[in-house]
Design an enzyme around this catalytic site. Structure first.
Site, PDB file in Angstrom:
ATOM      1  N   TYR A   1      39.016  -1.050  16.181  1.00  0.00           N
ATOM      2  CA  TYR A   1      38.560  -1.156  17.566  1.00  0.00           C
ATOM      3  C   TYR A   1      39.616  -0.550  18.495  1.00  0.00           C
ATOM      4  CZ  TYR A   1      35.135  -4.506  15.755  1.00  0.00           C
ATOM      5  OH  TYR A   1      34.124  -5.106  15.054  1.00  0.00           O
TER       6      TYR A   1
ATOM      7  N   ASN B   1      25.406  -1.882  20.275  1.00  0.00           N
ATOM      8  CA  ASN B   1      25.020  -0.526  19.904  1.00  0.00           C
ATOM      9  C   ASN B   1      23.509  -0.484  19.626  1.00  0.00           C
ATOM     10  OD1 ASN B   1      24.672   2.000  18.771  1.00  0.00           O
ATOM     11  ND2 ASN B   1      25.986   1.621  17.005  1.00  0.00           N
TER      12      ASN B   1
END
Length: 174
Positions: free
Chosen positions: A101, A124
């Site tokens: 991340y 997403n």
């Protein structure tokens, strides 16, 4: 036509997937059957347009005959950092590779935004086409994944990013 909606389903090692697309490109990939997209988009037609093509490419991916998707994504409704991070992930993290991340935040030009990147991955709308399963925790753990960590692990094994367990070797077959 850009506003024409179509959908298609794909059987996969991580469960049934449903693809929803406009004439512009894929707008959603949902883990599960078509009910979720048809409730939100009742006018969608089955097995046509970009949805059918995306489903074909997903079947090839799961059969290990495809490493990249070339169907367009319909980015409608996405903007700012969210859009930028998702596009960066799609463009810069190829099949068989992973990124943390934190590293994805850096690649996106926002090194302070690692937590935001985690939230963006959770929302997403087009997983697999924008490969959020390739984003891992900075400490090397799997991090999160909407359909569950077993599904994330299975995708990473399929791409060769993780070694399969004996059980997964059994499930993958010869």
């Amino acid at each position: 036509m850009a506003d024409e909606l179509s959908w298609s389903t794909v059987a996969s090692p991580v469960g049934e997937l449903t693809v929803l697309a406009t004439g512009t490109g894929v707008r959603r990939v949902v883990f599960g059957g078509p009910r979720a997209v048809l409730d939100e988009f009742p006018g969608a037609r089955p097995e046509t347009g970009p949805a059918a093509e995306a489903a074909r490419q997903l079947r090839e991916y799961f059969a290990q005959r495809r490493r990249e998707f070339d169907v367009p994504v319909d980015w409608t409704g996405l903007e700012g950092l969210r859009l930028h991070v998702l596009r960066t992930l799609r463009e810069l993290v190829p099949f068989g590779e992973t990124v943390s991340y934190r590293r994805l935040a850096e690649l996106s030009g926002r090194p302070e935004a690692a937590r935001a990147v985690g939230a963006i991955m959770g929302g997403n709308p087009v997983p697999l086409l924008v490969p959020c399963h390739r984003v891992l925790a900075s400490g090397g753990g799997l991090g999160g994944f909407g359909p569950g960590l077993a599904a994330k692990r299975r995708l990473l094994v399929l791409e060769g990013s993780l070694e399969p367990t004996l059980l997964e070797l059994d499930l993958l077959g010869p």
